[in-house]
Motif scaffolding. Structure first.
Motif, PDB file in Angstrom:
ATOM      1  N   PHE A 108       0.646  -0.982  -0.144  1.00  0.00           N
ATOM      2  CA  PHE A 108      -0.035  -0.111   0.413  1.00  0.00           C
ATOM      3  C   PHE A 108       0.989   1.209   0.248  1.00  0.00           C
ATOM      4  O   PHE A 108       0.973   2.424  -1.005  1.00  0.00           O
ATOM      5  N   GLU A 109       1.860   1.180   1.313  1.00  0.00           N
ATOM      6  CA  GLU A 109       3.043   2.202   0.608  1.00  0.00           C
ATOM      7  C   GLU A 109       4.123   2.800  -0.360  1.00  0.00           C
ATOM      8  O   GLU A 109       3.693   3.583  -1.092  1.00  0.00           O
ATOM      9  N   PHE A 110       3.940   1.629  -1.183  1.00  0.00           N
ATOM     10  CA  PHE A 110       4.425   1.723  -2.640  1.00  0.00           C
ATOM     11  C   PHE A 110       3.469   2.043  -3.431  1.00  0.00           C
ATOM     12  O   PHE A 110       3.454   3.175  -4.851  1.00  0.00           O
ATOM     13  N   LEU A 111       2.259   1.927  -3.339  1.00  0.00           N
ATOM     14  CA  LEU A 111       0.820   2.317  -4.392  1.00  0.00           C
ATOM     15  C   LEU A 111       0.897   3.596  -3.562  1.00  0.00           C
ATOM     16  O   LEU A 111       0.252   4.364  -4.515  1.00  0.00           O
ATOM     17  N   LYS A 113      -0.374   7.078  -9.505  1.00  0.00           N
ATOM     18  CA  LYS A 113      -0.596   8.943 -10.132  1.00  0.00           C
ATOM     19  C   LYS A 113      -2.937   8.932 -10.471  1.00  0.00           C
ATOM     20  O   LYS A 113      -3.129   8.060 -10.567  1.00  0.00           O
ATOM     21  N   PRO A 114      -2.607   9.893 -10.717  1.00  0.00           N
ATOM     22  CA  PRO A 114      -4.530  10.670 -10.252  1.00  0.00           C
ATOM     23  C   PRO A 114      -5.115   9.750 -11.931  1.00  0.00           C
ATOM     24  O   PRO A 114      -3.760  10.193 -12.956  1.00  0.00           O
TER      25      PRO A 114
END
Length: 145
Positions: A127-130, A135-136
């Motif tokens: 999750f931290e990596f994601l 990118k929006p």
């Protein structure tokens, strides 16, 4: 050797796709699962096959423990992930007399076993990596509507 040859010929006669993998005796029925996230090995465990089983999968009765990787093992795992174009994957290595050998690169590895063996919150690392790298609007699809 003759038995193996007969089995392979039987599969060929059925037009079946098979994969023959070299047996690495010195691995002793063990492999190393490296979890790679964002070009870095974040967790690793040594998996040992159950008695009489050459596969070390935990769901087949294998056991797991935390393992310290060599520099070559770390580099091999990261290179395998990069070669497959994966930001997150499990890379299974065998320790051989010729150095680390890639056995499998898994694009959707289970996390329960490696979290239990290492005591690390690997799901949290994903999750931290994601969160850092998403990118929006990057998941928008093109369509007619």
């Amino acid at each position: 050797a003759k038995s193996a040859e007969a089995i392979i010929e039987a599969f060929m006669g059925l037009n079946a796709n098979i994969l023959v993998q070299e047996f690495i005796k010195e691995a002793g029925g063990a492999d190393i699962r490296c979890l790679v996230i964002g070009g870095k090995v974040v967790a690793a465990m040594k998996r040992q096959g159950a008695e009489g089983e050459f596969r070390s999968n935990l769901h087949r009765g294998g056991s797991a423990e935390v393992v310290k990787l060599s520099k070559a093992e770390r580099e091999t795992a990261v290179s395998a992930a990069k070669a497959m174009g994966l930001n997150m994957c499990g890379v299974d290595l065998l320790r051989s007399q010729n150095g680390p050998m890639v056995m499998e690169v898994n694009s959707s590895p289970g996390l329960e076993g490696i979290e239990k063996a290492t005591g690390k919150n690997v799901a949290g690392m994903v999750f931290e990596f994601l969160e850092k790298n998403a990118k929006p609007n990057s998941t928008k699809t093109r369509g007619n509507g």
